[in-house]
Design an enzyme around this catalytic site. Structure first.
Site, PDB file in Angstrom:
ATOM      1  N   LYS B  79       0.852  -1.195   0.000  1.00  0.00           N
ATOM      2  CA  LYS B  79       0.000   0.000   0.000  1.00  0.00           C
ATOM      3  C   LYS B  79       0.888   1.246   0.000  1.00  0.00           C
ATOM      4  O   LYS B  79       1.877   1.310   0.725  1.00  0.00           O
ATOM      5  CB  LYS B  79      -0.886  -0.022   1.251  1.00  0.00           C
ATOM      6  N   SER B 154      -9.765   1.959   3.055  1.00  0.00           N
ATOM      7  CA  SER B 154      -8.888   2.633   2.133  1.00  0.00           C
ATOM      8  C   SER B 154      -7.900   1.726   1.401  1.00  0.00           C
ATOM      9  O   SER B 154      -7.363   2.120   0.372  1.00  0.00           O
ATOM     10  CB  SER B 154      -8.120   3.722   2.869  1.00  0.00           C
ATOM     11  N   SER B 178      -9.738  -0.179   7.379  1.00  0.00           N
ATOM     12  CA  SER B 178      -9.178  -0.052   6.029  1.00  0.00           C
ATOM     13  C   SER B 178      -8.493  -1.297   5.476  1.00  0.00           C
ATOM     14  O   SER B 178      -8.170  -1.348   4.295  1.00  0.00           O
ATOM     15  CB  SER B 178      -8.204   1.125   5.962  1.00  0.00           C
TER      16      SER B 178
END
Lengths: 96, 487
Positions: B79, B154, B178
């Site tokens: 990420k 997210s 997330s």
């Protein structure tokens, strides 16, 4: 409490964010709704309670204060959008 | 090679050791898949083929020399909120465009030691603020099960990339759900470790008292392996817990007979989609069939969690994001003086949701409101934590749905922040209480969208979550990769 455009303008200034008039209107409306939602916490009795920050109740662990390897000057400034040699370049901060 | 998508990391490593294929071939296999499929989904913000191949060759050298490593030769996606030395790290924000960290996050350092192969940086909501990945400044990511829908957020890029086989596993981060909510929307496993179990050094801060890095994978064994390689104390993170991680793999395959699973009323009532509820209750029946003992219980302060969370996370974000001032890194927009430079830089650099949260956070911390909001929320947080402490007196873990619905349509919630926030209503309490929590795929709804079940455990008891997740995985074996992306 009702959030006004004036409040949003003031808080935007504190946050150093320049909002457009349209964004001020939109945020005023949205923040008012969000804060109304948050107001439900008022019904909870909390005066006797300690606040929680670290979830498992640990105190921050500090390292011994000793010199270790660090970034070179070049590495420290390599991401600066503007620089002068080994320095960060900023607009004048002190008026003469 | 085409079977690798259904193999665990340990199985792939056996193949590598037996020279059935090399780490370089394996890496090229994933790079080829990224080239072929990622245009239609948009998982990766950047892919570094050169670096990936170099790291794969190094892994092959180490394998040949008889060396070992938990992730030796395993291609992974990261990420884009985790600092990677020499590789652009943007948090999917214009304000950090071009930022190249001069150091690795602790998790990256540790995974390098274990021999992982870096494929690229994965898309996300800007600064991890969002639940749909639509807040990325650069691109949207679609859900591989239905391209009109969101992968969640997210960590939506990470979840989609794992679900469609564009990496073996990925790292995500979880502040209010997330990792778990996108794992649920994309039909994979995702674990948020106990707060403090994994170092946050080099994780770009959103809400420091809530953020945790964790693994996302197509099987439970991989979650255990990645967790093993990143967990443990780090002196560079003052909130990191001094503890010796157990052997996480040893929990897989253990019996769950007699285990007390708590089922909290509050998570099965309001706002939950009927099909999600049915799917999760069926999975609970499966666990009961394996000998687990169901315990009905109540977590009475659950209804305050969302309000508490959005006060704490916006307050902490407004402080953490003060560092983006156009001086040290990222973009700068010049003005007539330094204050104007700050204001212009920040208004151009941040997206709408980030600005909204900074303003809200500044407001709740501002003079006269601190006690009414931030202090109050921190005290309610204590009550939420106590709810769980009470619950864990009578049960060993808690089972809930991960999110009230399956994946929603792109664009459906973006204009209504409160509605968007509600998709995290079941994941947020574990962050507030710092507890380990994991989303496990447990079936599909009638639209063929994955349903996620959440397990919440005692502090540092990731082992029990892995044990139960594994038992569930072995029993119901849910399809992980959409047909279209099968080999």
């Amino acid at each position: 409490m009702k959030i006004t455009e004036e409040t949003v303008r003031y808080v935007a200034h504190l946050s150093r964010i320049e909002l457009s008039e349209e964004e001020i209107r939109e945020f005023t409306y949205q923040l008012d709704a969000i804060l109304k939602y948050m107001d439900q916490l008022k019904e909870v009795k909390t005066s006797h309670l300690e606040p929680t920050s670290h979830a498992i109740g640990m105190k921050p662990l500090l390292r011994e204060d000793k010199v270790e390897g660090s970034f070179s000057q070049e590495e420290s400034v390599m991401n600066a959008p503007e620089r002068k040699g080994p320095f960060f370049k900023v607009p004048p901060v002190i008026e003469v | 090679m085409k079977d690798v998508l259904s193999m665990t990391i340990n199985e792939i490593r056996s193949c590598l050791r037996r020279r059935e294929f090399t780490a370089l071939e394996l890496t090229e296999f994933f790079l080829e898949r990224i080239r072929k499929y990622d245009k239609e989904i948009g998982c990766y913000l950047s892919v570094r083929e050169d670096l990936a191949k170099e790291m794969a060759k190094e892994a092959d050298r180490r394998i040949k020399a008889g060396e070992d490593g938990l992730l030796l030769g395993i291609p992974m996606g990261i990420k884009d909120i985790i600092c990677t030395k020499g590789i652009e790290t943007t948090c999917a924000s214009k304000i950090l465009k071009g930022f190249v960290p001069p150091y690795d996050a602790t998790v990256i350092e540790r995974m390098k030691k274990e021999g992982y192969v870096f494929l690229g940086k994965l898309n996300m909501d800007e600064f991890a603020m969002g639940s749909s990945t639509e807040n990325s400044a650069f691109q949207i990511t679609r859900n591989p099960w239905d391209r009109d829908r969101s992968p969640g957020g997210s960590s939506g890029g990470s979840a989609a990339a794992v679900a469609m086989g564009l990496c073996v596993t990925a790292l995500g981060t979880d502040t209010g759900g997330s990792i778990r909510q996108p794992a649920s929307f994309c039909g994979i496993f995702g674990l948020k470790p106990t707060y403090g179990a994994v170092s946050r050094f080099g994780l770009i801060a959103f809400a420091s008292s809530l953020d945790q890095i964790g693994p996302m994978a197509r099987n439970v064994s991989d979650i255990a392996v990645v967790l093993q390689s990143i967990a443990g104390h780090d002196p560079r993170d003052s909130t990191s817990i001094p503890f010796s991680p157990p052997n996480y793999a040893s929990f897989l395959g253990q019996e769950i007979k007699g285990l007390r699973i708590g089922i909290p009323d509050e998570y099965f009532t309001e706002g939950i989609d009927e099909e999600v509820k049915k799917g999760v209750l069926q999975a609970i029946d499966t666990l009961i069939g394996l000998g687990a003992e169901p315990i009905k219980l109540s977590l009475p302060h659950t209804k305050y969690a969302l309000a508490t969370y959005y006060i704490i996370c916006t307050a902490e974000a407004s402080s953490n994001l003060a560092r983006y001032d156009g001086v040290k890194y990222g973009m700068r927009v010049n003005g007539k003086d330094i204050v104007e430079m700050y204001k212009k830089t920040r208004v151009m650099g941040f997206g709408k949701e980030v600005k909204r949260r900074i303003i809200l956070g500044t407001y709740v911390l501002s003079s006269g409101y601190y006690d009414a909001y931030y202090k109050k929320a921190s005290q309610v947080r204590t009550l939420i934590k106590k709810d769980f402490e009470e619950a864990f007196r009578i049960c060993d873990l808690i089972v809930t749905p991960t999110s009230p619905t399956t994946a929603f349509k792109l664009g459906e919630r973006i204009s209504d922040p409160l509605k968007m926030y509600l998709s995290d209503v079941f994941t947020i309490p574990a962050n507030l209480a710092g507890l380990p929590a994991m989303s496990c795929p447990c079936g599909f709804d009638s639209k063929n969208l994955p349903i996620g079940l959440q397990l919440i455990g005692r502090p540092l008891d990731e082992g029990t979550l892995l044990k139960v997740a594994y038992a569930l995985e072995q029993t119901i074996n849910v399809k992980k990769i959409p047909d279209k992306y099968e080999c």
